[in-house]
Design an enzyme around this catalytic site. Sequence first.
Site, PDB file in Angstrom:
ATOM      1  N   HIS A  29      -7.134  -7.653   7.889  1.00  0.00           N
ATOM      2  CA  HIS A  29      -7.085  -7.439   9.332  1.00  0.00           C
ATOM      3  C   HIS A  29      -7.293  -5.970   9.700  1.00  0.00           C
ATOM      4  O   HIS A  29      -7.750  -5.669  10.815  1.00  0.00           O
ATOM      5  CB  HIS A  29      -5.741  -7.919   9.896  1.00  0.00           C
ATOM      6  CG  HIS A  29      -5.557  -9.395   9.846  1.00  0.00           C
ATOM      7  ND1 HIS A  29      -5.246 -10.068   8.691  1.00  0.00           N
ATOM      8  CD2 HIS A  29      -5.644 -10.348  10.822  1.00  0.00           C
ATOM      9  CE1 HIS A  29      -5.146 -11.371   8.944  1.00  0.00           C
ATOM     10  NE2 HIS A  29      -5.371 -11.562  10.228  1.00  0.00           N
ATOM     11  N   GLU A  50       5.555  -2.712   3.315  1.00  0.00           N
ATOM     12  CA  GLU A  50       5.323  -2.140   4.647  1.00  0.00           C
ATOM     13  C   GLU A  50       6.569  -1.512   5.243  1.00  0.00           C
ATOM     14  O   GLU A  50       6.463  -0.588   6.064  1.00  0.00           O
ATOM     15  CB  GLU A  50       4.778  -3.214   5.595  1.00  0.00           C
ATOM     16  CG  GLU A  50       3.340  -3.620   5.336  1.00  0.00           C
ATOM     17  CD  GLU A  50       3.235  -4.749   4.327  1.00  0.00           C
ATOM     18  OE1 GLU A  50       2.088  -5.186   4.048  1.00  0.00           O
ATOM     19  OE2 GLU A  50       4.289  -5.213   3.828  1.00  0.00           O
ATOM     20  N   GLN A 113      -1.914 -15.577   9.608  1.00  0.00           N
ATOM     21  CA  GLN A 113      -1.194 -14.368  10.030  1.00  0.00           C
ATOM     22  C   GLN A 113      -1.323 -14.137  11.540  1.00  0.00           C
ATOM     23  O   GLN A 113      -1.520 -13.008  12.003  1.00  0.00           O
ATOM     24  CB  GLN A 113      -1.689 -13.145   9.252  1.00  0.00           C
ATOM     25  CG  GLN A 113      -1.340 -13.236   7.771  1.00  0.00           C
ATOM     26  CD  GLN A 113      -1.802 -12.043   6.968  1.00  0.00           C
ATOM     27  OE1 GLN A 113      -2.904 -11.527   7.183  1.00  0.00           O
ATOM     28  NE2 GLN A 113      -0.973 -11.591   6.032  1.00  0.00           N
ATOM     29  N   GLY A 418      21.721   2.781  10.836  1.00  0.00           N
ATOM     30  CA  GLY A 418      22.547   2.612   9.654  1.00  0.00           C
ATOM     31  C   GLY A 418      21.943   1.682   8.625  1.00  0.00           C
ATOM     32  O   GLY A 418      22.652   1.021   7.876  1.00  0.00           O
TER      33      GLY A 418
END
Length: 559
Positions: A29, A50, A113, A418
């Site tokens: 993509h 990622e 996707q 956090g």
Amino acid sequence: MARVSGGEIVVRTLLQAGVGTLFGINGAHVDAVYQAALDHGLPIVDTRHEMNAGHAAEGYARVRNTLGVAVLTAGGGFTNAVTSMANAFLDRTPVLYIAGSGMLALDQANTLQAGIDQVAIAAPVTKWAHRITRPELIPRILARAIRTALAGPRGPVMVDIPWDVLAEQVEEPDLTAELVGTSGAAPSAPLAAVEEILSLLAGAQRPVVLAGSEVARGGAGAELRAFAEAVSVPILADYEGLGLLSGSPAGFGLVQSLFGLAAGQRPDVVVMLGLRFGLMTGHGSGALIPHQARVVQVDSDARELGHLQPVATTVLADPGAVVRQLHETALARGQEYRQDHARWWQQLRAHIARRQEMVAAQVVQDGRIHPYEAVAAIAGSVPAGTVVVADGALTYLWLSETIPAAGVSAYLCHGYLGSMGVGMGVALGAQAAARDLPVVLVTGDGAVGYSLAEFDTMVRAQLPVVVVVLNNRAWGATLHAQELMLGKDRIVSNRLENGSYSEVARALGADGAAITDLAELAPALAKAIRSQRPTCLDVQVSLDPIPPEERVIMGGSPF
């Protein structure tokens, strides 16, 4: 006129904006962007997840005080980076996330996707999110996104570009028509507000300046140090602002050092420069910033002014720009705003030294390295100017006790979100941003487990990050909480007793060593930094000790 792809337009626009490195994992993509980057020699650090591409873009932005860019393929590539978007949003880090998505021509066709609204997902955790539907719109939309990310309060943006829009060939656009790479002049404060701040500091007996991330993002560190020294005022900082203090006699460390001052020794004037009320300031309780003090708060976000705690004066302006104004005005007025605060400096230094003595006094040997002694050895061994990244709950709490003395150029810690496991990505992004400086990640064994494959990235990209794992064989913070609240017989799902992290690093091409003796740690760290090789030091530390700030989080006193 020549015809170019949408991906080519993306890369040309980024180059015009001054972008020097991208982070991501390739996918069909977004391959048009990768191909154009190859043609233009724009480096891409390809991570193994990622999530870490996003965190690396954060680390790059935080060290360079500029824009970070992550390129994400569609679907899972995008969703894997949502944690990074949230992290950057809460910590006000300027990152541009460019996400591929399914073809417009196959919209609502149950194709690969696709089928999720990536803009809707990103919108709550970014300053702005938008989908580009035609290649000729790319320069204008990217320019807007970059300006938005860099304008105060800084933060992340996301641009969704469908596969066929990136691949489509169109006439070469005139990129000079778009203003990119700048947010314009940072908003400054009225001169009267600047003079009021200087007068309050000069008239105070115990003044302090508290610096936060927006001063660092504005690149005003040198001016902050010079201003504080000129008017004889101590500076303290949150984690993100700690690097601003290095090398200055006016630097006093982290804001938490104010805890425990006697009633007659607490600050009477507090100037907050880009530091927010909340986690780093005792949530407005007055434990760190006294309710009786005259507080001046400077921030680029009106929502933060007077939040949680009353303030005497608010200034809606970019903290970096205001620091420059304070410095220039103080220099121009000479001795008018300088007072003798020597006694106050001595009191504050003595108080901080007492805190260190109290922490050290709690060290009890149990056959493994005490975590406080480990972080003291680390802080005492890293060269001045090192970028230090902290990850893991107990790890960063212990490290915060010693790192102010290390003279770091930046201290990058997981902030308001956090989120554990951010450190490997942030560290490799920081090293990509500062290839001439050592980068040391100090992490827990729980946190490092999220991203062990990134040792491979560090090797391939020649990023010599030194990863120090404080290995207590557990998720220590949650184990302590279960033990305290429920009892030792209710500890569940918190043990991590298998394997060797240094051996994992070696298997992926990095160097590694196991450290079981405190005397081995400092020499091993120095050797790893000199080697210019990605290295893992697996340091065997005690589980039982509780850092002072964890005691505070659990509702007690730090000592």
